[in-house]
Scaffold this active site. Structure first.
Site, PDB file in Angstrom:
ATOM      1  N   LYS A   1     -21.607  -4.220 -89.363  1.00 19.80           N
ATOM      2  CA  LYS A   1     -20.697  -3.967 -88.248  1.00 19.80           C
ATOM      3  C   LYS A   1     -19.973  -5.255 -87.910  1.00 19.80           C
ATOM      4  O   LYS A   1     -20.601  -6.306 -87.742  1.00 19.80           O
ATOM      5  CB  LYS A   1     -21.458  -3.466 -87.022  1.00 19.80           C
TER       6      LYS A   1
ATOM      7  N   GLY B   1     -27.930  -2.273 -80.529  1.00 10.03           N
ATOM      8  CA  GLY B   1     -28.693  -3.411 -80.052  1.00 10.03           C
ATOM      9  C   GLY B   1     -28.018  -4.119 -78.896  1.00 10.03           C
ATOM     10  O   GLY B   1     -26.795  -4.047 -78.728  1.00 10.03           O
TER      11      GLY B   1
ATOM     12  N   LYS C   1     -28.221   3.534 -76.709  1.00 10.06           N
ATOM     13  CA  LYS C   1     -28.891   2.307 -76.311  1.00 10.06           C
ATOM     14  C   LYS C   1     -29.816   2.621 -75.141  1.00 10.06           C
ATOM     15  O   LYS C   1     -29.373   3.158 -74.123  1.00 10.06           O
ATOM     16  CB  LYS C   1     -27.872   1.230 -75.917  1.00 10.06           C
TER      17      LYS C   1
ATOM     18  N   ASP D   1     -19.897   4.367 -77.280  1.00 12.67           N
ATOM     19  CA  ASP D   1     -20.978   3.457 -76.925  1.00 12.67           C
ATOM     20  C   ASP D   1     -21.005   3.288 -75.406  1.00 12.67           C
ATOM     21  O   ASP D   1     -21.716   3.988 -74.701  1.00 12.67           O
ATOM     22  CB  ASP D   1     -20.760   2.120 -77.651  1.00 12.67           C
TER      23      ASP D   1
ATOM     24  N   ASP E   1     -16.458  -2.610 -84.425  1.00  9.43           N
ATOM     25  CA  ASP E   1     -16.768  -2.443 -83.007  1.00  9.43           C
ATOM     26  C   ASP E   1     -15.688  -3.147 -82.196  1.00  9.43           C
ATOM     27  O   ASP E   1     -15.492  -4.356 -82.319  1.00  9.43           O
ATOM     28  CB  ASP E   1     -18.139  -3.041 -82.700  1.00  9.43           C
TER      29      ASP E   1
ATOM     30  N   LYS F   1     -17.033  -7.173 -85.367  1.00  5.74           N
ATOM     31  CA  LYS F   1     -16.333  -7.134 -84.096  1.00  5.74           C
ATOM     32  C   LYS F   1     -14.841  -7.348 -84.332  1.00  5.74           C
ATOM     33  O   LYS F   1     -14.449  -8.245 -85.092  1.00  5.74           O
ATOM     34  CB  LYS F   1     -16.855  -8.233 -83.160  1.00  5.74           C
TER      35      LYS F   1
ATOM     36  N   GLU G   1     -16.174   1.849 -83.290  1.00  8.28           N
ATOM     37  CA  GLU G   1     -17.007   1.993 -82.106  1.00  8.28           C
ATOM     38  C   GLU G   1     -16.242   1.583 -80.852  1.00  8.28           C
ATOM     39  O   GLU G   1     -15.697   0.478 -80.774  1.00  8.28           O
ATOM     40  CB  GLU G   1     -18.262   1.128 -82.264  1.00  8.28           C
TER      41      GLU G   1
ATOM     42  N   SER H   1     -25.104  -6.471 -87.154  1.00  9.41           N
ATOM     43  CA  SER H   1     -23.864  -6.719 -86.424  1.00  9.41           C
ATOM     44  C   SER H   1     -23.523  -8.197 -86.563  1.00  9.41           C
ATOM     45  O   SER H   1     -24.342  -9.061 -86.248  1.00  9.41           O
ATOM     46  CB  SER H   1     -24.036  -6.355 -84.944  1.00  9.41           C
TER      47      SER H   1
END
Length: 369
Positions: A162, A291, A263, A239, A189, A164, A214, A136
């Site tokens: 991934k 994570g 998670k 998520d 994400d 953001k 996500e 990420s």
């Protein structure tokens, strides 16, 4: 299980690099290292994953401490347990506070595996000798800096990237990344940064052939995600809105997503995570392990979880050196060619580096069970 005492070590750890999301920037991470000891002197370890402020969930480092100290540890003192599977039911009288529950529950699982002289992976039903690892990458100051970060990740062998995103920092960014990396396994994400009013923007994501988007909509939503999934081809991954087995069951009923990010802290521990894994396998939803900027103990539990057979997408469990100058476990978690080897020694498979713990520790408390 003959629990004897629980020690909470409060640590303050500085990330090697600031981590940027749509909510803000994280540089320092406060962590509780949980040490559960039995009558024979064996130790099991867990870790809190909540942040210092309630930007991800309502939980914080301080609420974790309050709930563990004043409610969960007294429950363990009053009600002896024979197996870690019993912890979830015991803690169920306390509403939510999943991260506090998971920290203690995972430590008890580690202790139980050591009592059985087997790996945590084997104890929970894991079958993999190694796990695929993605990475990420937080928001960067320039697109050039982001491209450089992705190049570095690919050179290290990570299996997917991934990124953001947030409104105004999305379509053009992804377009530039795709131009440089047309075949890269890529996901985005959003950390709940969009609403259905952004449908026109979200439809453009299909252009980039993402593995998934996500949590694009509200952190507690399942219904609007079902509406969005009908309108876009990009698979939605839930998520933040998946806090329990029942949340996944509802998402399946509504066709809200095609992927679930599990998670441990968010769902309350290994028992609930295993139930979610099994439900997703039954209904054909892809699964991966997310994570929470964990230190080594939390990272070790994620490795064991990711070894369950239906974790079919690379998770976010990067190596220790990606986040920390000095981790709190030995040996460090190492990624080699995009894989982490699942440890074969008992429990989580890593020893605590007590010198590192002492250097980070700001306080500690011990409770007799």
């Amino acid at each position: 299980m003959n629990l004897h005492q629980i020690t909470l070590h409060k640590l303050s750890m500085r990330l090697k690099h600031p981590f940027h999301t749509s909510f803000g920037t994280i540089q320092d991470k406060e962590v509780f290292l949980i040490d559960v000891m039995d009558m024979d002197g064996r130790h099991g370890f867990g870790e809190t994953v909540a942040f210092s402020s309630p930007w991800y969930t309502e939980e914080t480092v301080e609420t974790n401490f309050h709930v563990m100290r004043d409610f969960l540890i007294p429950l363990l003192r009053e009600h002896p347990i024979a197996h870690p599977d019993e912890v979830a039911a015991l803690f169920s009288v306390i509403r939510r506070n999943s991260m506090a529950k998971a920290a203690l529950e995972t430590a008890i699982w580690d202790l139980y595996a050591k009592q059985k002289e087997q790996t945590l992976t084997t104890t929970i039903g894991g079958t993999k000798a190694q796990i695929d690892v993605g990475i990420s990458i937080g928001m960067q100051s320039t697109s050039e800096a982001l491209i450089d970060k992705i190049h570095a990740a690919l050179e290290q062998g990570f299996k997917r990237v991934k990124l953001k995103i947030k409104p105004g920092h999305d379509i053009e960014l992804l377009r530039q990344v795709r131009q440089h990396f047309p075949e890269l396994p890529l996901m985005a994400d959003a950390n709940s940064a969009y609403t259905l009013r952004d449908l026109a923007t979200l439809k453009q994501l299909d252009e980039f052939k993402l593995m998934m988007i996500e949590q694009p909509l509200a952190h507690d939503d399942i219904v609007d995600h079902a509406t969005l999934q009908r309108e876009i081809n990009t698979p939605i991954c839930l998520d933040e809105s998946i806090c329990s087995y029942d949340d996944v069951r509802h998402a399946i009923t509504l066709n809200s997503c095609q992927v679930i990010n599990i998670k441990l802290g968010r769902v309350g521990g290994l028992y609930e995570a295993k139930r979610i894994h099994d439900l997703c396998a039954e209904h054909g939803l892809s699964v991966w392990c997310g994570g929470m900027l964990e230190a080594g103990v939390g990272r070790a539990h994620n490795i064991a979880l990711s070894a369950l057979p239906h974790f079919n997408l690379p998770g976010d469990t990067a190596g220790s050196s990606h986040y920390w100058e000095q981790d709190i476990i030995s040996p460090k978690v190492i990624v080699h060619n995009g894989y982490i080897t699942v440890p074969q020694t008992s429990g989580i498979g890593y020893e605590i580096d007590w010198d590192a713990v002492k250097s980070y520790r700001t306080a500690q408390w011990t409770y007799t069970i």
